[in-house]
Design a protein around this motif. Structure first.
Motif, PDB file in Angstrom:
ATOM      1  N   ASP A   1     104.855  54.033 -48.451  1.00 53.76           N
ATOM      2  CA  ASP A   1     105.094  54.417 -47.059  1.00 53.76           C
ATOM      3  C   ASP A   1     105.990  55.645 -46.951  1.00 53.76           C
ATOM      4  OD1 ASP A   1     107.245  53.082 -48.094  1.00 53.76           O
ATOM      5  OD2 ASP A   1     107.680  51.923 -46.290  1.00 53.76           O
TER       6      ASP A   1
ATOM      7  N   MET B   1     114.593  59.988 -41.535  1.00 51.71           N
ATOM      8  CA  MET B   1     114.466  58.778 -42.351  1.00 51.71           C
ATOM      9  C   MET B   1     113.054  58.722 -42.877  1.00 51.71           C
ATOM     10  SD  MET B   1     116.812  55.971 -40.588  1.00 51.71           S
ATOM     11  CE  MET B   1     118.463  56.424 -40.085  1.00 51.71           C
ATOM     12  N   ASN B   2     112.939  58.177 -44.048  1.00 49.39           N
ATOM     13  CA  ASN B   2     111.619  58.153 -44.662  1.00 49.39           C
ATOM     14  C   ASN B   2     111.474  56.859 -45.444  1.00 49.39           C
ATOM     15  OD1 ASN B   2     109.139  58.925 -45.510  1.00 49.39           O
ATOM     16  ND2 ASN B   2     109.765  60.859 -46.436  1.00 49.39           N
ATOM     17  N   PRO B   3     110.757  55.860 -44.922  1.00 55.23           N
ATOM     18  CA  PRO B   3     109.906  55.883 -43.751  1.00 55.23           C
ATOM     19  C   PRO B   3     110.689  55.794 -42.442  1.00 55.23           C
ATOM     20  CG  PRO B   3     109.914  53.699 -44.701  1.00 55.23           C
ATOM     21  CD  PRO B   3     110.728  54.557 -45.609  1.00 55.23           C
TER      22      PRO B   3
ATOM     23  N   GLU C   1     109.146  54.671 -39.454  1.00 54.71           N
ATOM     24  CA  GLU C   1     108.170  54.049 -38.554  1.00 54.71           C
ATOM     25  C   GLU C   1     108.073  52.551 -38.855  1.00 54.71           C
ATOM     26  OE1 GLU C   1     104.128  55.343 -39.593  1.00 54.71           O
ATOM     27  OE2 GLU C   1     105.014  56.155 -41.402  1.00 54.71           O
ATOM     28  N   LEU C   2     107.298  51.880 -38.044  1.00 54.07           N
ATOM     29  CA  LEU C   2     106.981  50.458 -38.181  1.00 54.07           C
ATOM     30  C   LEU C   2     108.233  49.568 -38.085  1.00 54.07           C
ATOM     31  CD1 LEU C   2     104.158  50.713 -40.847  1.00 54.07           C
ATOM     32  CD2 LEU C   2     103.921  50.380 -38.390  1.00 54.07           C
ATOM     33  N   LYS C   3     108.020  48.277 -38.395  1.00 57.14           N
ATOM     34  CA  LYS C   3     109.028  47.286 -38.031  1.00 57.14           C
ATOM     35  C   LYS C   3     110.364  47.473 -38.741  1.00 57.14           C
ATOM     36  CE  LYS C   3     109.670  42.335 -37.647  1.00 57.14           C
ATOM     37  NZ  LYS C   3     109.224  41.026 -38.161  1.00 57.14           N
ATOM     38  N   THR C   4     110.352  47.844 -40.004  1.00 58.67           N
ATOM     39  CA  THR C   4     111.634  47.971 -40.710  1.00 58.67           C
ATOM     40  C   THR C   4     112.492  49.068 -40.091  1.00 58.67           C
ATOM     41  OG1 THR C   4     110.517  49.358 -42.317  1.00 58.67           O
ATOM     42  CG2 THR C   4     110.941  47.079 -42.960  1.00 58.67           C
ATOM     43  N   HIS C   5     111.850  49.977 -39.379  1.00 58.23           N
ATOM     44  CA  HIS C   5     112.607  51.066 -38.770  1.00 58.23           C
ATOM     45  C   HIS C   5     112.809  50.850 -37.269  1.00 58.23           C
ATOM     46  CE1 HIS C   5     113.293  55.158 -37.170  1.00 58.23           C
ATOM     47  NE2 HIS C   5     114.114  55.180 -38.187  1.00 58.23           N
ATOM     48  N   ARG C   6     112.318  49.744 -36.775  1.00 56.36           N
ATOM     49  CA  ARG C   6     112.314  49.532 -35.324  1.00 56.36           C
ATOM     50  C   ARG C   6     113.715  49.598 -34.703  1.00 56.36           C
ATOM     51  NH1 ARG C   6     109.876  44.203 -32.203  1.00 56.36           N
ATOM     52  NH2 ARG C   6     110.440  44.871 -30.114  1.00 56.36           N
TER      53      ARG C   6
END
Lengths: 253, 349
Positions: free
Chosen positions: A48, A170-172, A174-179
Motif C-alpha cells: 500500500d 503519510m504513506n499510506p 488512505e483507508l481505515k488505518t489512516h482514517r
C-alpha cells in the motif's frame, strides 16, 4: 559416585545439562530463523506504499497568484503555455504545517501575485505546498482573474481523503488505518478530496465543495476513508477538478 | 528463590537468555527496516518504524504464549520458560514504541488533544468492520502494561500467587484484542495474503499447543478416589527415583516423590508462580520446581533456610509395594515423616 542420567534444568545453576542445553540452543536458533522469515515476508507485503513524496525539511521558493476559494491554492503559470490555451495555470494546494489548512495565512493575499516559501508534497500529477510559516508569503504584484468551467452533473464513487497525507506526507495516507489522521487533518482545514480509481488503478482527484463552492470539511468527517458515492456538478478550475455537491446527499457504499 | 528484592537477580543463564532475546529483536527489526527501505523507497520512516515495532511485538507475543504449553508437552524446553518475564517486558516496550509512534503520527498536531482524538476520530463503535481498531490496540497495551508493571517477584509475593496468576492470565484477553487490532486495521486495509496466512497460522499453532497440553493434562488428571481415607497413587516401581507421580483428589493435585528409599507427598503447586512441583525433581535433597528452581524439603514442604516459602504437606504410606496418600492437606510447612519403602512391609507416615 553414581551418575544421574535424568537431566533436569535449574536456571540459577551455572550450566544447563548437556542434552537439554543442546536442544534449547537448536530451538532458539530455529525461533530466530522463524522470526527472520516472518520479518522478511511481512515487510515484503507493504503493497500500500504509493509513489509519493514529501520534501520534509527542504524549502523551495514559488511564484504565482493566490486563490483563497474554495481552498487555498497557488496558481502557477505553466511554462510555454500561451494565453488562450486551456488551463494555462497549474494549481498547487497550500496548507499550513501539521494538520491545519492555510486559510488564515493566505487570506490577506487572495487574488494577488506572491512569492512564497514551502516544502513540496506531490503524487501523480498533483502538487501541494506546506507553507514554511506565518511569514512565508510576500506580495509582489497584481493577480489575474480566476474562472470555473462546468461539465454538468456526474456521479462519482471513491474515498474521501485528506489531501495532505494522501499526496505524500503519510504513506499510506488512505483507508481505515489512516482514517483517524484524515479526520484530524480535514477537521483542521486540510482540503478534502474524493479519490476515484479508474479500472486501471489510476487515481483521479476531485476537490469536494458544497453547491455554493463553500468548504465542506466538517460535514464530511463521518464519511472519511470509507467508500462513498457523490452526485454533483463537475467543475474545472485550471488543472483541478472540483465536485460541487451537498454533503447531506453523499451516500456511504 | 527470593530472600531480598532486587531489580533483577542476575545469573549466567539469565544473561544468556537476555542476550539471545536482544539478538532476536535486533535481527527482526534490522531485517524489517533494511528490506523495507530497499524494496519500498517511498515508504516513510514513521510507517516503517510503526509496522516494524508492531509486528515484532506480535511475533514475540506469540513466542511467549507458545512457551507455556510447549514446555508442558516437551519439558526439555523448560529453560525457555525460566526468564520468560523478560521476554514479556521486552514485548511490552516494543508494543509501546508502536503505540507512541501511532499516537504522534496520527493524532498529534491537530485540532484536538491526541488522546481525545484517539477516542473520537472514529466514532463507529456500533460497527464491527468499521470499529476503531486503535482502541483494541490501546486496550491490549494497557493489559500488557499491567502485566509488565507487576512482573517482578515483589508483586508476585504481595498479590499472592493465585491473584498474580489470574492477573497474568489476562494476557489471553489482550491477545484477542491485539489480533482483532491487526485484523480490523492493517489486514483490513490492503491485500497481504502471506501476512494473513502467518497470522492465522500463529493463532492456530497456539490453539493446537494449548489443546494438546490441556488434553494430556486432562488424561493424567483422572480423579482418584479415597478408600478408607487413603488414595492409591502408583506402584513404587512406577515412580522414578527423585521424581514424583501426581494424583488429583477433589480437584487438588498432590505430588508424591520417591527418593532415597522414601516417599513424601506435598502440594503440587509451587508457592512462587504456582508451577507444577510434581514435574520437578529432587535436587540436593530438595524438591525443585521445574519453572524457576524454587526448592522445598520433601518432609515438611518448607524452603531451606534462609528462604521462607511453605506449601501444604500430606501423609503417605507404602503397602505391599503400592504408594498411597491421605488427601487431607496439612497446614503449609507441617513436618511429616517420609514413608519408608520396605519390601513387603506396611509403612505409614
Amino acid at each position: 559416585m553414581k551418575q544421574d542420567h535424568d537431566e533436569f534444568y535449574v536456571g540459577y545453576l551455572p550450566k544447563a545439562p548437556a542434552r537439554i542445553g543442546a536442544i534449547v540452543r537448536l530451538t532458539v536458533l530455529l525461533l530466530m530463523g522463524l522470526a527472520a522469515v516472518v520479518a522478511f515476508l511481512t515487510v515484503r507485503e507493504q503493497r500500500d506504499i504509493a509513489t509519493a513524496l514529501f520534501e520534509f525539511g527542504v524549502q523551495r521558493e514559488f511564484e504565482g497568484v493566490i486563490a483563497l476559494k474554495p481552498y487555498p491554492m497557488l496558481r502557477v503559470q505553466r511554462p510555454g503555455v500561451v494565453s488562450g490555451e486551456s488551463a494555462p495555470f497549474s494549481r498547487y494546494l497550500l496548507v499550513a504545517p501539521f494538520k491545519f489548512g492555510a486559510d488564515e495565512l493566505v487570506a490577506p493575499f487572495d487574488g494577488r501575485r506572491v512569492r512564497l516559501k514551502g516544502s513540496l508534497i506531490y503524487r501523480d500529477n498533483k502538487t501541494m505546498i506546506e507553507l514554511a510559516g506565518a511569514d512565508a508569503i510576500t506580495e509582489i504584484g497584481e493577480g489575474v482573474a480566476d474562472a470555473s468551467l462546468s461539465f454538468g452533473e456526474v456521479t462519482m464513487s471513491g474515498e474521501i481523503v485528506d489531501s495532505k497525507c494522501f499526496l505524500g506526507v503519510m504513506n499510506p495516507g488512505e483507508l481505515k488505518t489512516h482514517r483517524a489522521c484524515a479526520v484530524r487533518c480535514i477537521s483542521g482545514g486540510i482540503p478534502p478530496v474524493l479519490v476515484v480509481r479508474g479500472r486501471d488503478g489510476t487515481a483521479y482527484y476531485l476537490l469536494l465543495v458544497d453547491r455554493q463552492m463553500g468548504q465542506v470539511n466538517q460535514a464530511v468527517l463521518s464519511m472519511v476513508a470509507q467508500p462513498v458515492k457523490i452526485t454533483g456538478e463537475l467543475v474545472r478550475r485550471d488543472d483541478w477538478w472540483v465536485l460541487k455537491a451537498d454533503p447531506g446527499q453523499y451516500e456511504l457504499l | 528463590m527470593s530472600l531480598a528484592y532486587q531489580a533483577v537477580g542476575w545469573n549466567r543463564q539469565k544473561k544468556i537468555y537476555d542476550a539471545c532475546l536482544a539478538i532476536g529483536v535486533v535481527l527482526y527489526l534490522t531485517l524489517f527496516m533494511v528490506v523495507g527501505v530497499l524494496w519500498f523507497p517511498h515508504i516513510t520512516a514513521e510507517t516503517l518504524l510503526l509496522r516494524g515495532f508492531g509486528s515484532a511485538a506480535l511475533v514475540l507475543l506469540h513466542f511467549i504464549l507458545y512457551i507455556g504449553p510447549a514446555a508442558r508437552l516437551f519439558p526439555v524446553l523448560l529453560p525457555l520458560l525460566y526468564n520468560r518475564r523478560h521476554m514479556g517486558v521486552t514485548m511490552f516496550f516494543l508494543a509501546l514504541v508502536h503505540a507512541v509512534l501511532a499516537l504522534l503520527q496520527f493524532h498529534l498536531g491537530g485540532d484536538q488533544f491526541p488522546l481525545v482524538s484517539l477516542l473520537t476520530s472514529n466514532g463507529d463503535y456500533d460497527s464491527f468492520f468499521q470499529f476503531p481498531f486503535q482502541l483494541l490496540g490501546a486496550f491490549g497495551l494497557a493489559v500488557l502494561f499491567l502485566m509488565a508493571a507487576t512482573s517482578h517477584d515483589f508483586w508476585l509475593a504481595n498479590l499472592t500467587a493465585p491473584v498474580w496468576k489470574a492477573l497474568h492470565m489476562l494476557v489471553y484477553v489482550a491477545y484477542v484484542a491485539l489480533i482483532l487490532h491487526v485484523v480490523l486495521g492493517y489486514l483490513q486495509n490492503h491485500q497481504a495474503p502471506v501476512t494473513q496466512f502467518l497470522l492465522v497460522g500463529g493463532v492456530w499453532l497456539l490453539l493446537m499447543l494449548h489443546g494438546l497440553a490441556g488434553w494430556r493434562e486432562w488424561r493424567k488428571d483422572r480423579e482418584a478416589r479415597a478408600e478408607d481415607g487413603w488414595v492409591y497413587v502408583a506402584d513404587v516401581a512406577e515412580i522414578r527415583e527423585n521424581r514424583a507421580r501426581i494424583v488429583c483428589v477433589a480437584g487438588e493435585r498432590i505430588a508424591v516423590f520417591k527418593y532415597d528409599g522414601k516417599v513424601s507427598a506435598m502440594s503440587n503447586v509451587c508457592q512462587h508462580q504456582n508451577g507444577p512441583l510434581g514435574e520437578g525433581k529432587i535436587v540436593d535433597g530438595c524438591v525443585t520446581c521445574p519453572w524457576h528452581g524454587y526448592q522445598y524439603r520433601p518432609h515438611d514442604g518448607s524452603s531451606p533456610a534462609p528462604f521462607t516459602e511453605k506449601i501444604p504437606t500430606f501423609k503417605a504410606k507404602v503397602t505391599a509395594g503400592k504408594v498411597y496418600v491421605d488427601p487431607t492437606p496439612l497446614p503449609p510447612g507441617t513436618p511429616v515423616a517420609p514413608a519408608l519403602i520396605g519390601e513387603g512391609a506396611e509403612v505409614t507416615a
